[in-house]
Design a protein around this motif. Sequence first.
Motif, PDB file in Angstrom:
ATOM      1  N   GLU A  83      31.534 111.416  57.003  1.00 45.25           N
ATOM      2  CA  GLU A  83      30.343 110.581  56.838  1.00 45.25           C
ATOM      3  C   GLU A  83      29.105 111.440  56.584  1.00 45.25           C
ATOM      4  OE1 GLU A  83      27.843 107.074  59.152  1.00 45.25           O
ATOM      5  OE2 GLU A  83      29.425 108.146  60.205  1.00 45.25           O
ATOM      6  N   GLN A  84      28.983 112.526  57.337  1.00 42.82           N
ATOM      7  CA  GLN A  84      27.838 113.411  57.156  1.00 42.82           C
ATOM      8  C   GLN A  84      27.855 114.055  55.762  1.00 42.82           C
ATOM      9  OE1 GLN A  84      27.689 116.724  59.873  1.00 42.82           O
ATOM     10  NE2 GLN A  84      25.477 116.897  59.680  1.00 42.82           N
ATOM     11  N   SER A  85      29.023 114.463  55.311  1.00 42.37           N
ATOM     12  CA  SER A  85      29.137 115.045  53.967  1.00 42.37           C
ATOM     13  C   SER A  85      28.763 114.035  52.894  1.00 42.37           C
ATOM     14  CB  SER A  85      30.566 115.528  53.715  1.00 42.37           C
ATOM     15  OG  SER A  85      30.907 116.551  54.592  1.00 42.37           O
ATOM     16  N   LEU A  86      29.227 112.800  53.062  1.00 42.35           N
ATOM     17  CA  LEU A  86      28.934 111.769  52.082  1.00 42.35           C
ATOM     18  C   LEU A  86      27.439 111.433  52.064  1.00 42.35           C
ATOM     19  CD1 LEU A  86      30.143 109.914  49.974  1.00 42.35           C
ATOM     20  CD2 LEU A  86      30.482 108.209  51.778  1.00 42.35           C
ATOM     21  N   GLN A  87      26.817 111.357  53.237  1.00 38.89           N
ATOM     22  CA  GLN A  87      25.382 111.081  53.301  1.00 38.89           C
ATOM     23  C   GLN A  87      24.583 112.203  52.643  1.00 38.89           C
ATOM     24  OE1 GLN A  87      24.533 110.371  57.433  1.00 38.89           O
ATOM     25  NE2 GLN A  87      25.197 108.229  57.339  1.00 38.89           N
ATOM     26  N   THR A  88      25.016 113.438  52.836  1.00 32.52           N
ATOM     27  CA  THR A  88      24.348 114.570  52.204  1.00 32.52           C
ATOM     28  C   THR A  88      24.482 114.494  50.684  1.00 32.52           C
ATOM     29  OG1 THR A  88      24.778 115.949  54.136  1.00 32.52           O
ATOM     30  CG2 THR A  88      24.249 117.090  52.083  1.00 32.52           C
TER      31      THR A  88
ATOM     32  N   ASP B  41      20.294 111.226  45.057  1.00 31.41           N
ATOM     33  CA  ASP B  41      19.022 110.504  44.961  1.00 31.41           C
ATOM     34  C   ASP B  41      17.889 111.426  44.531  1.00 31.41           C
ATOM     35  OD1 ASP B  41      20.359 108.221  45.715  1.00 31.41           O
ATOM     36  OD2 ASP B  41      19.636 108.259  47.798  1.00 31.41           O
ATOM     37  N   LYS B  42      17.859 112.635  45.076  1.00 33.20           N
ATOM     38  CA  LYS B  42      16.822 113.600  44.689  1.00 33.20           C
ATOM     39  C   LYS B  42      16.965 114.003  43.222  1.00 33.20           C
ATOM     40  CE  LYS B  42      14.570 114.195  48.543  1.00 33.20           C
ATOM     41  NZ  LYS B  42      13.147 113.932  48.666  1.00 33.20           N
TER      42      LYS B  42
ATOM     43  N   VAL C  11      18.291 112.198  40.789  1.00 31.99           N
ATOM     44  CA  VAL C  11      17.884 111.061  39.960  1.00 31.99           C
ATOM     45  C   VAL C  11      16.369 110.940  39.927  1.00 31.99           C
ATOM     46  CG1 VAL C  11      17.942 108.527  39.802  1.00 31.99           C
ATOM     47  CG2 VAL C  11      20.043 109.801  40.219  1.00 31.99           C
ATOM     48  N   THR C  12      15.729 111.118  41.078  1.00 34.63           N
ATOM     49  CA  THR C  12      14.264 111.060  41.135  1.00 34.63           C
ATOM     50  C   THR C  12      13.642 112.150  40.267  1.00 34.63           C
ATOM     51  OG1 THR C  12      14.365 110.165  43.369  1.00 34.63           O
ATOM     52  CG2 THR C  12      12.276 111.122  42.683  1.00 34.63           C
ATOM     53  N   ALA C  13      14.171 113.359  40.344  1.00 40.45           N
ATOM     54  CA  ALA C  13      13.653 114.459  39.529  1.00 40.45           C
ATOM     55  C   ALA C  13      13.852 114.178  38.045  1.00 40.45           C
ATOM     56  CB  ALA C  13      14.343 115.762  39.913  1.00 40.45           C
ATOM     57  N   TYR C  14      15.009 113.640  37.676  1.00 42.82           N
ATOM     58  CA  TYR C  14      15.270 113.312  36.278  1.00 42.82           C
ATOM     59  C   TYR C  14      14.286 112.257  35.781  1.00 42.82           C
ATOM     60  CZ  TYR C  14      17.458 111.420  32.137  1.00 42.82           C
ATOM     61  OH  TYR C  14      17.684 110.971  30.862  1.00 42.82           O
ATOM     62  N   LEU C  15      14.043 111.229  36.575  1.00 42.23           N
ATOM     63  CA  LEU C  15      13.112 110.178  36.166  1.00 42.23           C
ATOM     64  C   LEU C  15      11.697 110.710  36.019  1.00 42.23           C
ATOM     65  CD1 LEU C  15      14.441 107.178  38.280  1.00 42.23           C
ATOM     66  CD2 LEU C  15      14.696 107.554  35.813  1.00 42.23           C
ATOM     67  N   GLU C  16      11.288 111.630  36.899  1.00 44.34           N
ATOM     68  CA  GLU C  16       9.956 112.224  36.767  1.00 44.34           C
ATOM     69  C   GLU C  16       9.848 113.042  35.486  1.00 44.34           C
ATOM     70  OE1 GLU C  16       8.351 114.290  40.134  1.00 44.34           O
ATOM     71  OE2 GLU C  16       9.125 112.786  41.526  1.00 44.34           O
ATOM     72  N   ILE C  17      10.868 113.777  35.167  1.00 40.40           N
ATOM     73  CA  ILE C  17      10.856 114.563  33.933  1.00 40.40           C
ATOM     74  C   ILE C  17      10.841 113.637  32.726  1.00 40.40           C
ATOM     75  CG2 ILE C  17      12.241 116.127  32.509  1.00 40.40           C
ATOM     76  CD1 ILE C  17      13.099 117.476  35.163  1.00 40.40           C
ATOM     77  N   ALA C  18      11.598 112.549  32.796  1.00 41.97           N
ATOM     78  CA  ALA C  18      11.647 111.609  31.680  1.00 41.97           C
ATOM     79  C   ALA C  18      10.304 110.923  31.435  1.00 41.97           C
ATOM     80  CB  ALA C  18      12.727 110.556  31.931  1.00 41.97           C
ATOM     81  N   ARG C  19       9.506 110.769  32.475  1.00 39.65           N
ATOM     82  CA  ARG C  19       8.199 110.114  32.346  1.00 39.65           C
ATOM     83  C   ARG C  19       7.097 111.044  31.856  1.00 39.65           C
ATOM     84  NH1 ARG C  19       8.260 108.073  38.024  1.00 39.65           N
ATOM     85  NH2 ARG C  19      10.248 107.036  38.002  1.00 39.65           N
ATOM     86  N   MET C  20       7.363 112.337  31.841  1.00 37.89           N
ATOM     87  CA  MET C  20       6.338 113.290  31.403  1.00 37.89           C
ATOM     88  C   MET C  20       5.986 113.077  29.931  1.00 37.89           C
ATOM     89  SD  MET C  20       7.351 116.917  33.001  1.00 37.89           S
ATOM     90  CE  MET C  20       7.279 117.241  34.716  1.00 37.89           C
ATOM     91  N   GLN C  21       4.713 113.239  29.653  1.00 36.02           N
ATOM     92  CA  GLN C  21       4.291 113.147  28.265  1.00 36.02           C
ATOM     93  C   GLN C  21       4.404 114.507  27.605  1.00 36.02           C
ATOM     94  OE1 GLN C  21       0.366 111.552  28.096  1.00 36.02           O
ATOM     95  NE2 GLN C  21       0.985 109.560  28.898  1.00 36.02           N
ATOM     96  N   ILE C  22       4.864 114.483  26.405  1.00 37.59           N
ATOM     97  CA  ILE C  22       5.045 115.762  25.683  1.00 37.59           C
ATOM     98  C   ILE C  22       3.940 115.925  24.661  1.00 37.59           C
ATOM     99  CG2 ILE C  22       6.531 117.060  24.150  1.00 37.59           C
ATOM    100  CD1 ILE C  22       8.888 115.697  25.492  1.00 37.59           C
TER     101      ILE C  22
END
Length: 112
Positions: free
Chosen positions: A87-92, A98-99, A101-112
Amino acid sequence: MIDTISATSAFSRLAGTKETELASAASMSQMAGSAVSALKGNSFSDVMQSLGEGVMDNLKVAEGQSFAAVRGEAATRDVVDALMTAEQSLQTAVAIRDKLVTAYLEIARMQI
């Protein structure tokens, strides 16, 4: 069901607390091996793959312990330890995903 692997079958042949100790040692050595290989210059995808394999191995050990408990071959404490580790491994893994995906979405929102 998670596929059976040779490591799980080797763990299921052992009895008592030795099984839990070996499972814990195996998961710790896999994570330590992953960290060492990351420092040696492996690619990001290799590190993520090895961490994912470690999580799957923990889940397979927990599943094997659960089946052994149903058959009456494993102690309750061993089963609980294996399930808590899985359970601990799966939660990690979910938190890391999640981190990422969040980083990818932030990069995708950047203006070039």
